[in-house]
Design a protein around this motif. Structure first.
Motif, PDB file in Angstrom:
ATOM      1  N   TYR A 173       0.836  -1.209   0.000  1.00 34.92           N
ATOM      2  CA  TYR A 173       0.000   0.000   0.000  1.00 34.92           C
ATOM      3  C   TYR A 173       0.869   1.256   0.000  1.00 34.92           C
ATOM      4  CZ  TYR A 173      -3.800  -3.136   1.592  1.00 34.92           C
ATOM      5  OH  TYR A 173      -4.728  -4.136   1.725  1.00 34.92           O
ATOM      6  N   ASN A 227      -5.892   3.047   4.399  1.00 30.32           N
ATOM      7  CA  ASN A 227      -6.855   2.858   3.316  1.00 30.32           C
ATOM      8  C   ASN A 227      -8.270   3.168   3.800  1.00 30.32           C
ATOM      9  OD1 ASN A 227      -4.839   2.147   1.588  1.00 30.32           O
ATOM     10  ND2 ASN A 227      -5.394  -0.024   1.428  1.00 30.32           N
ATOM     11  N   TYR A 229     -11.273   1.757   3.334  1.00 32.32           N
ATOM     12  CA  TYR A 229     -12.232   0.757   3.814  1.00 32.32           C
ATOM     13  C   TYR A 229     -11.992   0.359   5.271  1.00 32.32           C
ATOM     14  CZ  TYR A 229      -8.290  -2.137   2.454  1.00 32.32           C
ATOM     15  OH  TYR A 229      -7.033  -2.646   2.324  1.00 32.32           O
ATOM     16  N   TYR A 230     -10.768   0.557   5.780  1.00 35.36           N
ATOM     17  CA  TYR A 230     -10.527   0.217   7.184  1.00 35.36           C
ATOM     18  C   TYR A 230     -11.351   1.101   8.124  1.00 35.36           C
ATOM     19  CZ  TYR A 230      -6.645  -2.814   5.864  1.00 35.36           C
ATOM     20  OH  TYR A 230      -5.882  -3.829   5.327  1.00 35.36           O
TER      21      TYR A 230
HETATM   22 FE   LIG Z   1      -6.115  -4.063   3.224  1.00 34.02          FE
END
Ligand SMILES: [Fe+2]
Length: 354
Positions: A173, A227, A229-230
């Motif tokens: 990432y 990120n 979505y976390y």
């Molecule tokens: Fe992830």
């Protein structure tokens, strides 16, 4: 039977991998008559199970998954023409490009896929296609960070000294994000920037994205990279309710919203070069790009749909608009190795004191 053979091969040849077979619900012999499709997935089965179930219900085609956190590209290469894999699922455009460059994939010329997935989110030669999108944003302390805008560049500003938390610079990432800094600003700038961010770290890089929110909650740092979505995973985490507190301590800042936009990456799919069930694999690819599947994905995972006709989930919409950096994703693949070398060169993961 093909299904049994794949499962047996799975157990023998992939002993180190968690292995999952999706169940065929209420279809019995009809499903088998329609055949099957074999998936190698770097994505965890629980993230894609709802989609595969919906696909099987719709088409009668059974899905078999081999899941692994690492090594699937290598496995595909070693198996060559004998590989049972039809599709490769993974996060990160860099990994998809690596599969393409290693000759493990084949192009798919499909009008339906091209219509559903904008050009930015697919390979120019049609070897891979994005399914979902996520942004790498700044988690900022609600209590201690007053500003509502930020840029990636600003993370190197000494005003953040001792205030930044981040997972390992070598995580995909982060190397993908650094690759976009190289693509936009050049390597010399990226190196200086990395040194600046390192000097501002509150502690040695460690943990995952959620642990950075935890450390903002406990006051160890004020900002972190994570990120999107976390934030949803923390906010809705009934199993580990302490994560709700972590999520509640932060606000999302979408970097560079007023110029080039925030760094985005994708999860995606590629058709294996020697896919034995090519027609079924194509049906699954088309299904995953469809409005129905994109809606399931958006709701279940709180990622952004790549299909522009489908809205993000309510929780994702609540974070405000995402302006996505339009940089073509193949740049990530192009500069990711260099990014990883820079992380080592500046000794990023040693933390702030060195
Ligand atoms: Fe992830």
């Amino acid at each position: 039977m093909q299904a049994t053979r794949f499962a047996r091969r799975g157990t023998r040849a992939f002993a180190q991998f968690a292995f999952a077979l999706t169940t065929v619900t209420g279809l019995g012999s009809v499903a088998l008559a329609q055949g099957e499709v074999n998936i190698y997935s770097y994505r965890q089965p629980q993230l894609i199970d709802p989609l595969l179930k919906a696909f099987t219900e719709k088409t009668g085609i059974k899905t078999n998954i081999v899941y692994a956190a690492d090594g699937l590209n290598e496995r595909l290469a070693a198996e060559g023409q004998n590989s049972p894999a039809d599709l490769l699922f993974t996060v990160d455009a860099g990994r998809l490009s690596e599969a393409k460059d290693a000759g493990l994939t084949q192009p798919v010329d499909d009008a339906l896929l091209k219509n559903a997935i904008p050009a930015q989110f697919r390979d120019p030669d049609n070897h891979w296609f994005g399914i979902t999108m996520r942004s790498r944003i700044v988690y900022a302390s609600k209590d201690r960070v007053k500003q509502d805008t930020i840029t990636y560049e600003e993370l190197a500003d000494p005003k953040w000294k001792g205030k930044i938390c981040i997972r390992s610079g070598q995580h995909v990432y982060n190397t993908s994000l650094i690759a976009t800094i190289i693509a936009h600003k050049g390597e010399a700038f990226a190196e200086q920037w990395l040194k600046g961010v390192k000097a501002n770290l509150a502690q040695k890089p460690a943990g995952g994205d959620r642990e950075q929110a935890r450390d903002i909650h406990s006051g160890k740092c004020d900002i972190a990279l994570g990120n999107t979505y976390y934030m949803a995973l923390m906010a809705t985490n009934e199993k580990n309710p302490e994560q709700k507190e972590w999520g509640n301590a932060i606000k999302p800042l979408f970097p560079n919203a007023n110029d080039r936009g925030s760094h985005i990456n994708i999860s995606g799919m590629a058709l294996a070069k020697y896919a034995p069930h090519k027609a079924n694999a194509l049906k699954l690819m088309e299904f995953l790009a469809s409005d129905d599947a994109q809606k399931i994905y958006a709701t279940a995972n709180n990622e952004y749909p790549v299909n522009p006709k489908v809205e993000p989930s309510a929780i994702v919409r609540s974070w405000g608009p995402l302006k996505a950096d339009p940089l073509p994703l193949e740049n990530i693949a192009k500069y990711r190795k260099r990014a990883s070398e820079l992380v080592d060169k500046v000794n990023f993961d040693a933390g702030p004191s060195t």
